[in-house]
Scaffold this motif. Structure first.
Motif, PDB file in Angstrom:
ATOM      1  N   GLY A 233       0.802  -1.212   0.000  1.00  0.00           N
ATOM      2  CA  GLY A 233       0.000   0.000   0.000  1.00  0.00           C
ATOM      3  C   GLY A 233       0.837   1.266   0.000  1.00  0.00           C
ATOM      4  N   LEU A 234       0.147   2.407   0.052  1.00  0.00           N
ATOM      5  CA  LEU A 234       0.842   3.694   0.064  1.00  0.00           C
ATOM      6  C   LEU A 234       1.527   3.954   1.393  1.00  0.00           C
TER       7      LEU A 234
ATOM      8  N   THR B 228       2.335   7.964   4.660  1.00  0.00           N
ATOM      9  CA  THR B 228       1.989   8.726   3.457  1.00  0.00           C
ATOM     10  C   THR B 228       0.578   9.279   3.572  1.00  0.00           C
ATOM     11  N   PHE B 229      -0.328   8.463   4.095  1.00  0.00           N
ATOM     12  CA  PHE B 229      -1.705   8.895   4.305  1.00  0.00           C
ATOM     13  C   PHE B 229      -1.765  10.088   5.244  1.00  0.00           C
TER      14      PHE B 229
ATOM     15  N   LEU C  66       3.361  13.284  -2.277  1.00  0.00           N
ATOM     16  CA  LEU C  66       2.588  13.643  -3.471  1.00  0.00           C
ATOM     17  C   LEU C  66       3.029  12.809  -4.672  1.00  0.00           C
ATOM     18  N   THR C  67       4.328  12.531  -4.754  1.00  0.00           N
ATOM     19  CA  THR C  67       4.846  11.697  -5.841  1.00  0.00           C
ATOM     20  C   THR C  67       4.310  10.277  -5.732  1.00  0.00           C
ATOM     21  N   ILE C  68       4.305   9.743  -4.510  1.00  0.00           N
ATOM     22  CA  ILE C  68       3.780   8.396  -4.284  1.00  0.00           C
ATOM     23  C   ILE C  68       2.327   8.309  -4.722  1.00  0.00           C
ATOM     24  N   MET C  69       1.526   9.288  -4.326  1.00  0.00           N
ATOM     25  CA  MET C  69       0.109   9.292  -4.683  1.00  0.00           C
ATOM     26  C   MET C  69      -0.074   9.396  -6.192  1.00  0.00           C
ATOM     27  N   ALA C  70       0.698  10.288  -6.828  1.00  0.00           N
ATOM     28  CA  ALA C  70       0.578  10.473  -8.277  1.00  0.00           C
ATOM     29  C   ALA C  70       0.979   9.206  -9.031  1.00  0.00           C
ATOM     30  N   LEU C  71       2.103   8.596  -8.621  1.00  0.00           N
ATOM     31  CA  LEU C  71       2.553   7.370  -9.277  1.00  0.00           C
ATOM     32  C   LEU C  71       1.541   6.246  -9.106  1.00  0.00           C
ATOM     33  N   ALA C  72       1.016   6.115  -7.889  1.00  0.00           N
ATOM     34  CA  ALA C  72       0.019   5.072  -7.633  1.00  0.00           C
ATOM     35  C   ALA C  72      -1.217   5.287  -8.498  1.00  0.00           C
TER      36      ALA C  72
ATOM     37  N   PHE D  32       4.261  -7.152  -8.211  1.00  0.00           N
ATOM     38  CA  PHE D  32       5.705  -6.921  -8.144  1.00  0.00           C
ATOM     39  C   PHE D  32       6.018  -5.459  -7.851  1.00  0.00           C
ATOM     40  N   VAL D  33       5.384  -4.554  -8.585  1.00  0.00           N
ATOM     41  CA  VAL D  33       5.598  -3.117  -8.362  1.00  0.00           C
ATOM     42  C   VAL D  33       5.111  -2.716  -6.976  1.00  0.00           C
ATOM     43  N   GLY D  34       3.967  -3.269  -6.566  1.00  0.00           N
ATOM     44  CA  GLY D  34       3.410  -2.935  -5.256  1.00  0.00           C
ATOM     45  C   GLY D  34       4.297  -3.375  -4.112  1.00  0.00           C
ATOM     46  N   ARG D  35       4.945  -4.533  -4.245  1.00  0.00           N
ATOM     47  CA  ARG D  35       5.822  -5.022  -3.173  1.00  0.00           C
ATOM     48  C   ARG D  35       7.084  -4.182  -3.065  1.00  0.00           C
ATOM     49  N   LEU D  36       7.650  -3.816  -4.216  1.00  0.00           N
ATOM     50  CA  LEU D  36       8.843  -2.974  -4.193  1.00  0.00           C
ATOM     51  C   LEU D  36       8.506  -1.556  -3.765  1.00  0.00           C
ATOM     52  N   GLY D  37       7.341  -1.079  -4.187  1.00  0.00           N
ATOM     53  CA  GLY D  37       6.950   0.298  -3.919  1.00  0.00           C
ATOM     54  C   GLY D  37       7.214   1.149  -5.148  1.00  0.00           C
ATOM     55  N   PRO D  38       6.257   1.972  -5.567  1.00  0.00           N
ATOM     56  CA  PRO D  38       6.439   2.788  -6.771  1.00  0.00           C
ATOM     57  C   PRO D  38       7.620   3.741  -6.695  1.00  0.00           C
ATOM     58  N   VAL D  39       7.882   4.297  -5.497  1.00  0.00           N
ATOM     59  CA  VAL D  39       8.993   5.237  -5.366  1.00  0.00           C
ATOM     60  C   VAL D  39      10.332   4.521  -5.522  1.00  0.00           C
TER      61      VAL D  39
END
Length: 453
Positions: free
Chosen positions: A311-312, A316-317, A350-356, A421-428
Motif C-alpha cells: 500500500g501507500l 503517506t496517508f 505527493l509523488t507516491i500518490m501520483a505514481l500510484a 511486483f511493483v506494489g511489493r517494491l513500492g512505486p517510489v
C-alpha cells in the motif's frame, strides 16, 4: 552502465525476480501438484503472489498443491515477508563475511529506511523476533483448535498472517472461525505486528525490555519517537474507523436479508485484514458496493514503512491528509503530530500518490480491455468495481478478491503479476531505480507560473 546496473537500488529488484522465477520453476514440478496440470504462467503467478506476500491465487492452495508445494509457497512467503536481501545479508553476516555497502543500503531502506544502523545486529534481532512471533502464533492457533489448525496448518497460517500474505489452506479462508474470538484476535495481532514496521517493533520491544529491567532512560518530552507515535496513532484510527464503516455498510444488507450475520468481530477482522493481509471471514463477493469502496480505500493505504505490508503506507496517508488540511486552513507548514513536515517529505508523498494513481489507472484500463472489453455495459454492470477491487488488491499486496482471479485471461494474469511486483517494491523505489539510469541535465530552462485550478 555496469555501475548503474549494480546500484543498490536495483539489488532488491534482482533478488525478487530471481526468487520468483526459481519459485515458479519449483511449483511447476509435478511433485508440488501430483497429477494436476499447472501452466508455467500460473506457477509464476503463484510464486509472485507468495514472494510479494499478496495472497491472490488462481488455484486453491490447500487442495491443489501437495505438502511439498505448500512448503515451497510457505518458504517464498517467509522470504518475501522480510525481503530477500535481509536473509542474504544475514547468511553473509553469520558466516563472518563483510556485508557490502549495496546490501547495507538495500536492507536498511527496505526495513527501517535508515542506512546508519548496525546491520548485523539488527538483522539477527529482527529475524529472531519474527520467527519467535510466528512460533507463538502457531502454538496459540494449534491450542485453540487442534483439528482445524494442526501443527503444519498452524505454522503455515501464522507465517502467512505475520507476513501479511493472506494465503490459506482452506478454500473459504477463515470463514469457519468468523465467530471464534480467540482465533480472530490471534490473526489480528499477527497481522497488525507484521504491518507496523520493523523500526516500530524494534523500538517498542526495546521500551518493554527497559521497563522490565527498570532501566532508566534520559528524560524526554515524549516516551516514544515521532514516527512510532504517528504509525501507532494512524493504525489505531484506521482499524477502528474501518470497522465502524464496514459494520454500518453491511448493516444495509442485514436489513435486506434477515438471516445475514454481520457483527462487530467480523467488521473488526475485515478492517484489519484488508489493509494488506488478505484473509477473510466474510464472503467478499457478496458484500455491498459500499463495503467494497471502504475496503478499496483501506487497501490502498496499507501498512507502515519497513513492514511486510504494502500500500501507500500509513505515514503517506498522514502526510497527504496533513497537506490537504494545511491548504484548507491556509497554513504554510504541514503539521503532523509534534512536528511539521519538510518540503522533501511532502513532495515524496505527493509523488507516491501520483505514481500510484497512474499505475492503478493504467492497470484498470488494461484489465477492462482484457477481461471483457468487448462486452456491452448493460451486460457488464458491476464488473468495473470488481476489476478496480482486484487491481488495488494486487497493487497493495492485499490478496482479497471478489472471485475473478481464477477467471483472469493470460494477459490479465500478467497485468496482476506486474502490479504485485511493483506494489511489493513500492512505486517510489522503482522510480528511484529507473532514475538511477538517468543523468541530470546540465542546463535549466526559463521558469514561469501556470494558471491552475
Amino acid at each position: 552502465m555496469k555501475s548503474k546496473a549494480s546500484s543498490p537500488f536495483w539489488v532488491p529488484i534482482y533478488a525478487f525476480l530471481t526468487t520468483i522465477i526459481a519459485g515458479g520453476l519449483l511449483l511447476k514440478l509435478d511433485v508440488c501438484h501430483p497429477g494436476k496440470p499447472l501452466s508455467f504462467l500460473d506457477a509464476i503467478f503463484t510464486a509472485t503472489s507468495a514472494v510479494c506476500v499478496t495472497g491472490l491465487a488462481v488455484v486453491d492452495t490447500g487442495s491443489f498443491f501437495s505438502r511439498t508445494g505448500q512448503t515451497v509457497i510457505l518458504t517464498l512467503i517467509q522470504l518475501g515477508g522480510l525481503g530477500i536481501m535481509t536473509y542474504a545479508s544475514l547468511v553473509i553476516y553469520l558466516l563472518g563475511k563483510k556485508v557490502s555497502a549495496a546490501d547495507r543500503i538495500a536492507v536498511s531502506q527496505t526495513l527501517i529506511h535508515d542506512p546508519s544502523f548496525n546491520i548485523g545486529k539488527f538483522i539477527v534481532g529482527v529475524v529472531t523476533a519474527v520467527l519467535s512471533i510466528e512460533l507463538i502464533g502457531a502454538v496459540l492457533l494449534n491450542r485453540m483448535d487442534p483439528q482445524g489448525f494442526a501443527p503444519y496448518s498452524a505454522i503455515f497460517h501464522s507465517v502467512s498472517a505475520f507476513c501479511n500474505a493472506g494465503f490459506s489452506l482452506y478454500p473459504d479462508s477463515l470463514s469457519t472461525w468468523k465467530d471464534h474470538a480467540g482465533i480472530n484476535f490471534v490473526f489480528i495481532a499477527l497481522i497488525v505486528m507484521g504491518g507496523l514496521g520493523f523500526y516500530v517493533l524494534t523500538e517498542l520491544w526495546q521500551k518493554l525490555c527497559d521497563y522490565i529491567r527498570r532501566k532508566k532512560r534520559p528524560i524526554t518530552a515524549h516516551p516514544i519517537s515521532w514516527q512510532t507515535h504517528i504509525v501507532l496513532e494512524t493504525t489505531f484510527f484506521l482499524i477502528i474507523a474501518g470497522a465502524v464503516a464496514l459494520l454500518l455498510a453491511e448493516s444495509l444488507r442485514a436489513h435486506a436479508i434477515p438471516n445475514f450475520e454481520s457483527n462487530e468481530l467480523s467488521a473488526l477482522f475485515q478492517s484489519v485484514t484488508c489493509r494488506t493481509a488478505g484473509f477473510n471471514t466474510l464472503d467478499i463477493s457478496s458484500m455491498t458496493n459500499v463495503s467494497l469502496i471502504f475496503m478499496i480505500f483501506l487497501m490502498l493505504i496499507g501498512g507502515s514503512p519497513g513492514s511486510c505490508a504494502g500500500g501507500l503506507k500509513t505515514t503517506t496517508f498522514r502526510a497527504l491528509f496533513g497537506f490537504v488540511l494545511a491548504k484548507i486552513r491556509g497554513r504554510s507548514q504541514v503539521r503532523v503530530g509534534w512536528y511539521a513536515l519538510t518540503e522533501d517529505s511532502i513532495n515524496k508523498s505527493l509523488t507516491i500518490m501520483a505514481l500510484a494513481g497512474v499505475i492503478l489507472g493504467t492497470a484498470v484500463i488494461l484489465l477492462s480491455i482484457t477481461e471483457g472489453g468487448n462486452i456491452p455495459h448493460t451486460q457488464a454492470r458491476g464488473h468495473f468495481i470488481e476489476i478496480l477491487f482486484e487491481t488495488v488488491s494486487a497493487f497493495a499486496t492485499v490478496g482479497l478478491s471478489t472471485g475473478i482471479t481464477p477467471k483472469l485471461t493470460s494477459a490479465g494474469k500478467v497485468i496482476i503479476i506486474s502490479l504485485m511486483f511493483v506494489g511489493r517494491l513500492g512505486p517510489v523505489w522503482l522510480l528511484t531505480a529507473i532514475n538511477n539510469w538517468q543523468s541530470e541535465p546540465r542546463y535549466k530552462v526559463p521558469e514561469d507560473d501556470l494558471s491552475l485550478g
